[in-house]
Design an enzyme around this catalytic site. Structure first.
Site, short mmCIF file in Angstrom:
data_model
loop_
_atom_site.label_atom_id
_atom_site.label_comp_id
_atom_site.label_asym_id
_atom_site.label_seq_id
_atom_site.Cartn_x
_atom_site.Cartn_y
_atom_site.Cartn_z
N HIS A 264 -2.22 -0.88 7.15
CA HIS A 264 -1.88 -1.20 5.75
C HIS A 264 -0.75 -0.30 5.24
O HIS A 264 0.00 -0.68 4.36
CB HIS A 264 -3.12 -1.09 4.84
N ILE B 88 -10.34 9.16 0.83
CA ILE B 88 -10.27 8.01 -0.08
C ILE B 88 -10.22 6.72 0.73
O ILE B 88 -9.51 6.64 1.74
CB ILE B 88 -8.99 8.07 -0.96
N GLU C 106 -17.68 -3.63 24.84
CA GLU C 106 -16.87 -4.84 24.99
C GLU C 106 -15.63 -4.82 24.10
O GLU C 106 -14.52 -5.17 24.53
CB GLU C 106 -17.72 -6.08 24.68
N HIS D 161 -4.07 3.23 -3.26
CA HIS D 161 -4.29 2.68 -1.92
C HIS D 161 -3.53 1.37 -1.69
O HIS D 161 -2.76 1.27 -0.74
CB HIS D 161 -5.78 2.46 -1.65
N HIS E 174 -21.27 -16.24 33.16
CA HIS E 174 -22.54 -16.71 32.58
C HIS E 174 -22.22 -17.58 31.37
O HIS E 174 -22.51 -17.24 30.23
CB HIS E 174 -23.43 -15.52 32.23
N PRO F 201 -6.21 -4.77 11.36
CA PRO F 201 -7.66 -4.75 11.54
C PRO F 201 -8.06 -3.31 11.91
O PRO F 201 -7.77 -2.84 13.01
CB PRO F 201 -7.89 -5.72 12.70
N HIS G 168 -28.37 -15.02 25.40
CA HIS G 168 -27.33 -14.83 26.42
C HIS G 168 -26.60 -16.13 26.77
O HIS G 168 -25.66 -16.10 27.56
CB HIS G 168 -27.96 -14.26 27.70
N HIS H 92 0.83 -1.21 0.00
CA HIS H 92 0.00 0.00 0.00
C HIS H 92 0.86 1.26 0.00
O HIS H 92 1.25 1.75 1.06
CB HIS H 92 -0.89 0.00 1.25
N PHE I 31 -20.75 -12.40 24.94
CA PHE I 31 -20.29 -11.20 24.24
C PHE I 31 -18.79 -11.24 23.96
O PHE I 31 -18.22 -10.25 23.48
CB PHE I 31 -20.71 -9.95 25.00
N ASP J 81 -32.40 -15.71 31.15
CA ASP J 81 -32.10 -14.71 30.10
C ASP J 81 -32.18 -15.30 28.70
O ASP J 81 -32.27 -14.56 27.71
CB ASP J 81 -30.74 -14.05 30.33
N ASN K 41 -7.83 11.91 3.87
CA ASN K 41 -7.61 11.97 2.42
C ASN K 41 -8.88 11.69 1.62
O ASN K 41 -8.88 11.72 0.39
CB ASN K 41 -6.48 11.01 2.00
C1 LIG Z 1 -11.56 -4.32 10.05
C2 LIG Z 1 -11.03 -4.20 8.66
N1 LIG Z 1 -11.88 -4.19 7.62
C3 LIG Z 1 -11.41 -4.12 6.37
C4 LIG Z 1 -10.08 -4.06 6.12
C5 LIG Z 1 -9.55 -4.03 4.69
N2 LIG Z 1 -9.06 -2.66 4.38
C6 LIG Z 1 -7.77 -2.34 4.50
S1 LIG Z 1 -7.47 -0.74 4.18
C7 LIG Z 1 -9.09 -0.45 3.84
C8 LIG Z 1 -9.55 0.92 3.45
C9 LIG Z 1 -9.14 1.90 4.46
O1 LIG Z 1 -9.34 3.19 4.03
P1 LIG Z 1 -8.50 4.33 4.71
O2 LIG Z 1 -8.38 4.05 6.15
O3 LIG Z 1 -9.09 5.61 4.30
O4 LIG Z 1 -7.05 4.13 4.11
P2 LIG Z 1 -6.43 4.84 2.81
O5 LIG Z 1 -7.09 4.25 1.62
O6 LIG Z 1 -6.72 6.29 2.94
O7 LIG Z 1 -5.00 4.48 2.89
C10 LIG Z 1 -9.84 -1.60 4.00
C11 LIG Z 1 -11.31 -1.68 3.77
C12 LIG Z 1 -9.21 -4.07 7.23
N3 LIG Z 1 -7.89 -4.03 7.10
N4 LIG Z 1 -9.71 -4.11 8.48
MG LIG Z 2 -8.47 7.26 3.42
#
Ligand SMILES: Cc1ncc(C[n+]2csc(CCOP(=O)(O)OP(=O)(O)O)c2C)c(N)n1
Ligand SMILES: [Mg+2]
Length: 665
Positions: free
Chosen positions: A70, A189, A407, A261, A457, A120, A469, A30, A433, A465, A187
């Protein structure tokens, strides 16, 4: 030394060049995010971040969290350029290849300077909240002289869009974590295109409404970035800086589009970017003068470290500080010794959630690092003790966090606290949960963090519940997570033992699955002289009752079903069928035992029966092909617990005939 803006430009371009070249070489990665945030990062590292590349483990360093994981080439570039021992240029050249610490996403266990594993989206920022909480807590205990650092986060649109962001910033705003500063890569995007495809949210208003200070800057104007950072530092609230940036900045034909990206720019665009940036150097070469400027960025931090070390040596709190920062070690086992011995003499029939509270009392007394909490279920999870007073915005010295109904935010904050060091977090919610925070539990395991999840639980035994639950598949599904110990103790003594074990594995998180309903105490005999070496749960499973008659059956059970297994065994013995009962509080620890130990407990010549009020999938591993698995493979129902156990077949009268049947077939 303040590096002026005209020297910052080539420094930032070095990040751009390394990022686009590494992604190009890997043919994967990226480039857009690091190229877009290169200017902001250069100002942060050269003028604000407190760090010493030679001492990445310095406890009072600023924390830098790349929540937009990323964009990993951003942090690899920063670490290398500023003079950390790793990554080396060869390792950057091998970005995303097997064996390189420059993994696709930053991993805390591969490189010093990577404070947490990110990728994530949303969780990096949420972990940073936990780091900032740990910082304020330790500051309250040890003062500005020993603990006074900031947590800086680079987050993208995605991190702010994720649901966990709501939980994380709510907690940070409530606790007024003024040392937390989020640099939003604004950005507009994401992968699918411009953000207006999917959101119309006023993010700044949301942060303001949550109690944050919000400002913005032109993310490509060094002095403006610097001004915003100064403003954020001066404000007592947590800060969001909306850094207006152009994704892929420097790639003339692709910048500002989602094309940058997550894909290599391609050789033509890389060449065009070199032209646009005025970057003549070969790939993976950084001109000396630029590198010299980069290497100078840690100078202020090195001086600050020297001064800090002098303050620590002179501090009357030095010894206490060192104990706080050290691992818990044997303290946990020692702390519960008296408690277990007393139980051996005077058994108690209580729910294991209550047994957990009883164990926590001496543990929180003896272990200053422990910080408890619950996601609004304190009275149900039994997580609060007399030693753990609330942590509040007015008094961070408290050791109990009212996480609210958050949570996922709680689990991520616990990860951040543990990664920060100096504190050991435990937090509670209903076991059902665990699914709400599952990915953070997974990140505890991946990041080798010893957080403890108190999940009460734990079955249909919670009763009225009802099925929403009542965990069915949760216990087994947590066992599947690598490097996570799932404990399901059967009584007061096992619960204390499991707590001691959970606190003795700083690199492995633990889940304690605890009952709502009262359970008889099955242990006690021989425990009058209990000590750390006699922790029966340490082997994961052990023989709780031995057959009197010739052994034909072994019943393996966990948690609330162990007492039922004992009942079944008694009935079988009366009928002349010798039956062992194996209590199995932690299958992961049992799996790690020798073949001989396992074969002795689960011999081939006996019928092996498992009883657990949850999914049966997985128990065949212990009961074998001819074995019998008693469990629940459908949803529960709303009714008193006793009625449910009878309805779902969890009585000796229902189970014993099934065992007899299996023996006869
Ligand atoms: C929880 C989660 N969902 C989906 C993704 C896949 N993913 C990686 S980057 C991205 C887009 C993120 O956009 P942004 O944060 O604006 O990054 P930019 O394109 O500006 O670098 C996605 C959907 C991930 N890494 N984590
Ligand atoms: Mg972005």
């Amino acid at each position: 030394m303040t590096i002026d803006a005209n020297r910052l430009q080539p420094m930032a371009n070095a990040i751009r060049a390394l990022s686009m070249d590494a992604v190009q070489a890997a043919n994967s990665g990226h480039p857009g995010m690091p190229m877009g945030m290169a200017d902001v990062a250069s100002v942060l590292w050269s003028r604000h971040l407190k760090f010493d590349p030679a001492r990445p483990d310095w406890t009072d360093r600023d924390r830098f969290v790349l929540s937009a994981g990323h964009g990993s080439m951003l942090i690899y570039s920063l670490l290398h350029l500023s003079g950390y021992a790793r990554p080396t240029m060869d390792e950057i050249r091998n970005f995303r290849q097997l064996g390189s610490p420059c993994a696709g996403h930053p991993e805390n266990f591969l490189l010093e300077g990577v404070e947490c594993t990110t990728g994530p989206l949303g969780q990096g920022l949420a972990m940073a909240v936990g780091m900032a909480m740990a910082e304020r807590h330790l500051n309250a205990k040890f003062g500005d002289d020993l603990v006074n650092h900031r947590t800086w986060v680079v987050a993208g649109d995605g991190c702010l869009m994720e649901g966990i962001n709501h939980e994380a910033i709510g907690l940070a705003g409530h606790l007024n974590l003024g040392q937390l500063i989020v640099l939003w890569d604004d950005n507009a995007i994401t992968i699918d295109g411009t953000t207006d495809l999917s959101t119309s949210e006023n993010i700044k208003a949301r942060y303001e409404a949550t109690g944050w200070h919000v400002c913005e800057c032109d993310g490509h104007d060094f002095e403006d970035i610097d001004r915003a950072m100064e403003e954020a530092k001066a404000d007592p609230r947590p800060s969001l800086i909306a850094c207006k940036t152009v994704i892929g900045k420097g790639a003339p034909n692709k910048q500002g589009t989602s094309a940058t990206h997550g894909a290599p720019l391609g050789p033509d665009e890389v060449a065009a970017a070199r032209e646009m940036l005025g970057w003549d150097a070969e790939p993976f070469v950084v001109p000396d003068d630029i590198l010299t400027d980069w290497r100078a960025t840690g100078e202020a931090g090195r001086d600050a470290l020297g001064e800090w070390e002098a303050r620590l040596s002179a501090s009357p709190k030095k010894a206490e500080f060192e104990t706080q920062m050290a691992k818990v070690g044997d303290t946990a086992a020692q702390a519960i010794e008296g408690h277990i011995r007393a139980l051996a003499i005077e058994p108690q029939k209580v729910a294991t959630r209550k047994a957990s509270e009883m164990a926590l009392k001496p543990l929180t007394e003896a272990i200053p690092q422990l910080i408890g909490g619950s996601a609004d279920l304190t009275g149900s999870n039994n997580t609060k003790t007399p030693s753990t007073l609330p942590m509040t915005a007015d008094d961070y010295s408290g050791r109990y966090v009212y996480y609210g109904i958050r949570e996922f935010g709680m689990a991520a904050a616990m990860n951040g606290m543990a990664l920060h060091g100096g504190v050991v977090p435990y937090g509670g919610t209903f076991l059902i949960f665990s699914d709400y925070c599952r990915n953070a539990i997974r990140l505890s395991a991946l990041q080798k963090v010893g957080a403890v999840y108190v999940m009460t639980h734990d079955s249909i035994g919670l009763g009225e519940d009802g099925p929403t639950h009542q965990p069915v598949e949760q216990v087994m599904s947590l066992r599947v997570v690598p490097n996570l110990n799932t404990y399901r103790p059967c009584d007061t003594i096992e619960t204390a033992e499991c707590w001691a074990l959970a606190l003795s594995t700083p690199e492995t998180p633990s889940v304690l699955a605890l009952s709502r309903q009262g359970l008889p105490q099955l242990r006690g005999e021989g425990d009058e002289n209990w000590s750390a070496d006699s922790n029966s749960c340490a082997k994961g499973g052990y023989r709780l009752r031995s057959a009197s008659a010739d052994r034909k059956v072994v019943i393996v059970a966990s948690g609330s079903e162990v007492a039922l297994a004992v009942d079944c065994a008694e009935q079988l013995e009366e009928a002349g069928v010798g039956t062992d009962v194996v209590s199995m509080p932690c299958t992961e620890l049992f799996d790690a035992q020798s073949d001989a130990y396992k074969a002795d407990l689960l011999p081939k010549d006996a019928l092996i029966v498992s009883i657990e009020a949850g999914a049966t999938l997985g128990w065949e591993r212990y009961t074998g092909r001819g074995g019998l698995n008693i469990g629940i493979d459908k949803f529960g129902a709303s009714a008193p617990a006793g009625d449910l156990f009878a309805h779902y077949g969890f009585t000796a009268d229902t189970i014993v005939p099934q065992i007899q049947n299996s023996l006869n077939n």
